[in-house]
Write a protein that holds these residues in place. Sequence first.
Motif, PDB file in Angstrom:
ATOM      1  N   SER A 254      -8.025   7.120  -8.954  1.00 42.57           N
ATOM      2  CA  SER A 254      -8.369   5.741  -9.268  1.00 42.57           C
ATOM      3  C   SER A 254      -7.360   4.791  -8.647  1.00 42.57           C
ATOM      4  CB  SER A 254      -8.389   5.547 -10.786  1.00 42.57           C
ATOM      5  OG  SER A 254      -8.679   4.215 -11.126  1.00 42.57           O
ATOM      6  N   SER A 255      -7.851   3.683  -8.099  1.00 46.02           N
ATOM      7  CA  SER A 255      -6.948   2.711  -7.487  1.00 46.02           C
ATOM      8  C   SER A 255      -7.456   1.294  -7.753  1.00 46.02           C
ATOM      9  CB  SER A 255      -6.831   2.946  -5.981  1.00 46.02           C
ATOM     10  OG  SER A 255      -8.091   2.849  -5.358  1.00 46.02           O
ATOM     11  N   ASN A 256      -6.570   0.351  -7.633  1.00 44.84           N
ATOM     12  CA  ASN A 256      -6.998  -1.043  -7.670  1.00 44.84           C
ATOM     13  C   ASN A 256      -6.160  -1.879  -6.720  1.00 44.84           C
ATOM     14  OD1 ASN A 256      -4.642  -1.833  -9.167  1.00 44.84           O
ATOM     15  ND2 ASN A 256      -5.655  -1.228 -11.053  1.00 44.84           N
ATOM     16  N   TYR A 257      -6.725  -3.001  -6.332  1.00 44.08           N
ATOM     17  CA  TYR A 257      -6.142  -3.828  -5.280  1.00 44.08           C
ATOM     18  C   TYR A 257      -6.145  -5.295  -5.664  1.00 44.08           C
ATOM     19  CZ  TYR A 257      -6.874   0.225  -2.234  1.00 44.08           C
ATOM     20  OH  TYR A 257      -6.843   1.478  -1.662  1.00 44.08           O
ATOM     21  N   ALA A 258      -5.167  -6.008  -5.175  1.00 38.06           N
ATOM     22  CA  ALA A 258      -5.221  -7.460  -5.229  1.00 38.06           C
ATOM     23  C   ALA A 258      -6.322  -7.935  -4.285  1.00 38.06           C
ATOM     24  CB  ALA A 258      -3.874  -8.048  -4.797  1.00 38.06           C
ATOM     25  N   ASN A 259      -6.871  -9.096  -4.575  1.00 42.62           N
ATOM     26  CA  ASN A 259      -7.950  -9.613  -3.725  1.00 42.62           C
ATOM     27  C   ASN A 259      -7.497  -9.743  -2.280  1.00 42.62           C
ATOM     28  OD1 ASN A 259      -9.834  -9.809  -5.782  1.00 42.62           O
ATOM     29  ND2 ASN A 259      -9.268 -11.906  -6.315  1.00 42.62           N
TER      30      ASN A 259
ATOM     31  N   MET B  49       1.560   4.879  -9.272  1.00 49.62           N
ATOM     32  CA  MET B  49       2.444   4.254  -8.293  1.00 49.62           C
ATOM     33  C   MET B  49       1.754   3.078  -7.639  1.00 49.62           C
ATOM     34  SD  MET B  49       4.322   7.543  -6.547  1.00 49.62           S
ATOM     35  CE  MET B  49       5.634   6.523  -5.866  1.00 49.62           C
ATOM     36  N   GLY B  50       2.544   2.160  -7.160  1.00 52.75           N
ATOM     37  CA  GLY B  50       1.941   0.970  -6.585  1.00 52.75           C
ATOM     38  C   GLY B  50       2.828   0.280  -5.577  1.00 52.75           C
ATOM     39  N   TRP B  51       2.257  -0.713  -4.951  1.00 49.81           N
ATOM     40  CA  TRP B  51       2.960  -1.548  -3.978  1.00 49.81           C
ATOM     41  C   TRP B  51       2.920  -3.001  -4.435  1.00 49.81           C
ATOM     42  CZ3 TRP B  51       5.771   0.457  -0.114  1.00 49.81           C
ATOM     43  CH2 TRP B  51       5.494   1.756   0.299  1.00 49.81           C
ATOM     44  N   PHE B  52       4.033  -3.655  -4.261  1.00 52.29           N
ATOM     45  CA  PHE B  52       4.165  -5.082  -4.504  1.00 52.29           C
ATOM     46  C   PHE B  52       4.800  -5.694  -3.260  1.00 52.29           C
ATOM     47  CE2 PHE B  52       3.523  -5.483  -9.173  1.00 52.29           C
ATOM     48  CZ  PHE B  52       3.382  -4.139  -9.474  1.00 52.29           C
ATOM     49  N   ARG B  53       4.732  -7.011  -3.169  1.00 49.65           N
ATOM     50  CA  ARG B  53       5.395  -7.670  -2.042  1.00 49.65           C
ATOM     51  C   ARG B  53       5.957  -9.010  -2.462  1.00 49.65           C
ATOM     52  NH1 ARG B  53       0.088  -9.123   1.751  1.00 49.65           N
ATOM     53  NH2 ARG B  53      -0.701 -10.862   0.465  1.00 49.65           N
ATOM     54  N   GLN B  54       6.966  -9.438  -1.737  1.00 55.48           N
ATOM     55  CA  GLN B  54       7.566 -10.737  -2.005  1.00 55.48           C
ATOM     56  C   GLN B  54       7.816 -11.439  -0.688  1.00 55.48           C
ATOM     57  OE1 GLN B  54      11.142 -10.681  -4.415  1.00 55.48           O
ATOM     58  NE2 GLN B  54      10.833 -12.816  -5.006  1.00 55.48           N
ATOM     59  N   ALA B  55       7.127 -12.537  -0.505  1.00 54.42           N
ATOM     60  CA  ALA B  55       7.300 -13.360   0.692  1.00 54.42           C
ATOM     61  C   ALA B  55       8.458 -14.334   0.466  1.00 54.42           C
ATOM     62  CB  ALA B  55       6.016 -14.119   0.988  1.00 54.42           C
ATOM     63  N   PRO B  56       9.059 -14.817   1.528  1.00 54.61           N
ATOM     64  CA  PRO B  56      10.175 -15.757   1.382  1.00 54.61           C
ATOM     65  C   PRO B  56       9.803 -16.964   0.527  1.00 54.61           C
ATOM     66  CG  PRO B  56       9.979 -15.038   3.652  1.00 54.61           C
ATOM     67  CD  PRO B  56       8.781 -14.503   2.946  1.00 54.61           C
ATOM     68  N   GLY B  57      10.603 -17.241  -0.483  1.00 56.08           N
ATOM     69  CA  GLY B  57      10.371 -18.399  -1.333  1.00 56.08           C
ATOM     70  C   GLY B  57       9.255 -18.252  -2.343  1.00 56.08           C
ATOM     71  N   LYS B  58       8.706 -17.033  -2.459  1.00 53.24           N
ATOM     72  CA  LYS B  58       7.600 -16.821  -3.392  1.00 53.24           C
ATOM     73  C   LYS B  58       7.941 -15.739  -4.412  1.00 53.24           C
ATOM     74  CE  LYS B  58       3.875 -18.322  -0.319  1.00 53.24           C
ATOM     75  NZ  LYS B  58       2.534 -17.986   0.226  1.00 53.24           N
ATOM     76  N   GLU B  59       7.137 -15.696  -5.469  1.00 53.75           N
ATOM     77  CA  GLU B  59       7.292 -14.663  -6.483  1.00 53.75           C
ATOM     78  C   GLU B  59       6.777 -13.330  -5.944  1.00 53.75           C
ATOM     79  OE1 GLU B  59       8.962 -17.037  -9.287  1.00 53.75           O
ATOM     80  OE2 GLU B  59       8.239 -15.042  -9.879  1.00 53.75           O
ATOM     81  N   ARG B  60       7.314 -12.260  -6.498  1.00 54.15           N
ATOM     82  CA  ARG B  60       6.789 -10.943  -6.154  1.00 54.15           C
ATOM     83  C   ARG B  60       5.365 -10.832  -6.686  1.00 54.15           C
ATOM     84  NH1 ARG B  60      10.725  -6.060  -7.075  1.00 54.15           N
ATOM     85  NH2 ARG B  60      10.580  -6.737  -9.249  1.00 54.15           N
ATOM     86  N   GLU B  61       4.468 -10.226  -5.878  1.00 55.01           N
ATOM     87  CA  GLU B  61       3.074 -10.114  -6.285  1.00 55.01           C
ATOM     88  C   GLU B  61       2.571  -8.686  -6.105  1.00 55.01           C
ATOM     89  OE1 GLU B  61       0.652 -12.686  -3.888  1.00 55.01           O
ATOM     90  OE2 GLU B  61       0.940 -11.515  -2.069  1.00 55.01           O
ATOM     91  N   PHE B  62       1.616  -8.345  -6.919  1.00 53.21           N
ATOM     92  CA  PHE B  62       0.981  -7.032  -6.876  1.00 53.21           C
ATOM     93  C   PHE B  62       0.106  -6.915  -5.636  1.00 53.21           C
ATOM     94  CE2 PHE B  62      -1.054  -3.283  -8.309  1.00 53.21           C
ATOM     95  CZ  PHE B  62      -2.429  -3.447  -8.152  1.00 53.21           C
ATOM     96  N   VAL B  63       0.117  -5.739  -5.028  1.00 52.09           N
ATOM     97  CA  VAL B  63      -0.724  -5.467  -3.860  1.00 52.09           C
ATOM     98  C   VAL B  63      -1.772  -4.399  -4.181  1.00 52.09           C
ATOM     99  CG1 VAL B  63      -0.779  -4.657  -1.471  1.00 52.09           C
ATOM    100  CG2 VAL B  63       1.111  -6.112  -2.257  1.00 52.09           C
ATOM    101  N   ALA B  64      -1.329  -3.239  -4.632  1.00 56.26           N
ATOM    102  CA  ALA B  64      -2.249  -2.133  -4.882  1.00 56.26           C
ATOM    103  C   ALA B  64      -1.561  -1.088  -5.754  1.00 56.26           C
ATOM    104  CB  ALA B  64      -2.709  -1.494  -3.578  1.00 56.26           C
ATOM    105  N   ALA B  65      -2.375  -0.296  -6.456  1.00 58.20           N
ATOM    106  CA  ALA B  65      -1.836   0.779  -7.281  1.00 58.20           C
ATOM    107  C   ALA B  65      -2.807   1.942  -7.300  1.00 58.20           C
ATOM    108  CB  ALA B  65      -1.568   0.289  -8.702  1.00 58.20           C
ATOM    109  N   VAL B  66      -2.275   3.121  -7.587  1.00 57.20           N
ATOM    110  CA  VAL B  66      -3.083   4.330  -7.651  1.00 57.20           C
ATOM    111  C   VAL B  66      -2.610   5.159  -8.840  1.00 57.20           C
ATOM    112  CG1 VAL B  66      -1.561   5.610  -6.072  1.00 57.20           C
ATOM    113  CG2 VAL B  66      -3.964   6.292  -6.293  1.00 57.20           C
ATOM    114  N   ASP B  67      -3.540   5.863  -9.486  1.00 55.71           N
ATOM    115  CA  ASP B  67      -3.164   6.651 -10.649  1.00 55.71           C
ATOM    116  C   ASP B  67      -2.415   7.908 -10.224  1.00 55.71           C
ATOM    117  OD1 ASP B  67      -6.250   8.437 -11.568  1.00 55.71           O
ATOM    118  OD2 ASP B  67      -5.167   8.303  -9.674  1.00 55.71           O
ATOM    119  N   TRP B  68      -1.936   8.677 -11.193  1.00 53.93           N
ATOM    120  CA  TRP B  68      -1.089   9.823 -10.892  1.00 53.93           C
ATOM    121  C   TRP B  68      -1.822  10.861 -10.056  1.00 53.93           C
ATOM    122  CZ3 TRP B  68      -2.213  14.834 -12.225  1.00 53.93           C
ATOM    123  CH2 TRP B  68      -3.278  14.995 -13.138  1.00 53.93           C
ATOM    124  N   ALA B  69      -3.153  10.970 -10.223  1.00 54.06           N
ATOM    125  CA  ALA B  69      -3.922  11.994  -9.509  1.00 54.06           C
ATOM    126  C   ALA B  69      -4.406  11.506  -8.144  1.00 54.06           C
ATOM    127  CB  ALA B  69      -5.115  12.418 -10.344  1.00 54.06           C
ATOM    128  N   GLY B  70      -4.260  10.225  -7.881  1.00 55.40           N
ATOM    129  CA  GLY B  70      -4.753   9.696  -6.615  1.00 55.40           C
ATOM    130  C   GLY B  70      -6.258   9.460  -6.607  1.00 55.40           C
TER     131      GLY B  70
END
Length: 120
Positions: A56-61, A33-54
């Motif tokens: 391993s995770s990774n993040y946008a800078n 599962m993960g989180w993305f975001r979209q600011a006004p006038g911008k493309e949707r971007e990746f924020v963070a994700a975590v594996d099914w077990a919770g």
Amino acid sequence: VQLQASGGGLVQAGGSLRLSCAASGRTASRYAMGWFRQAPGKEREFVAAVDWAGISSNYANSAKGRFTISRDNAKNTLYLQMNSLKPEDTAVYYCAADLRVMGAMMDDYWGQGTLVTVSS
């Protein structure tokens, strides 16, 4: 899998918010599962994700060091703790789930967005 995001709101710069995403469906806990975001006038971007077990995770800078992603499979809920918020974090935040991918390319299921507004 159905996803329902909540927890957005208005916060001052430097403040904190915690977003939640409730997942429904018998196999929801098997998905990354993960989180993305979209600011006004911008493309949707990746924020963070975590594996099914919770484990391993990774993040946008932009999120590293300020945001923490976690999940509670007993509650079928994904979280995003956001600290030290900046005006540039203002966006609609979406949760996503994917059976095979954990990261920017995940796209099996999407929740509706929750608006985060950070005032300066």
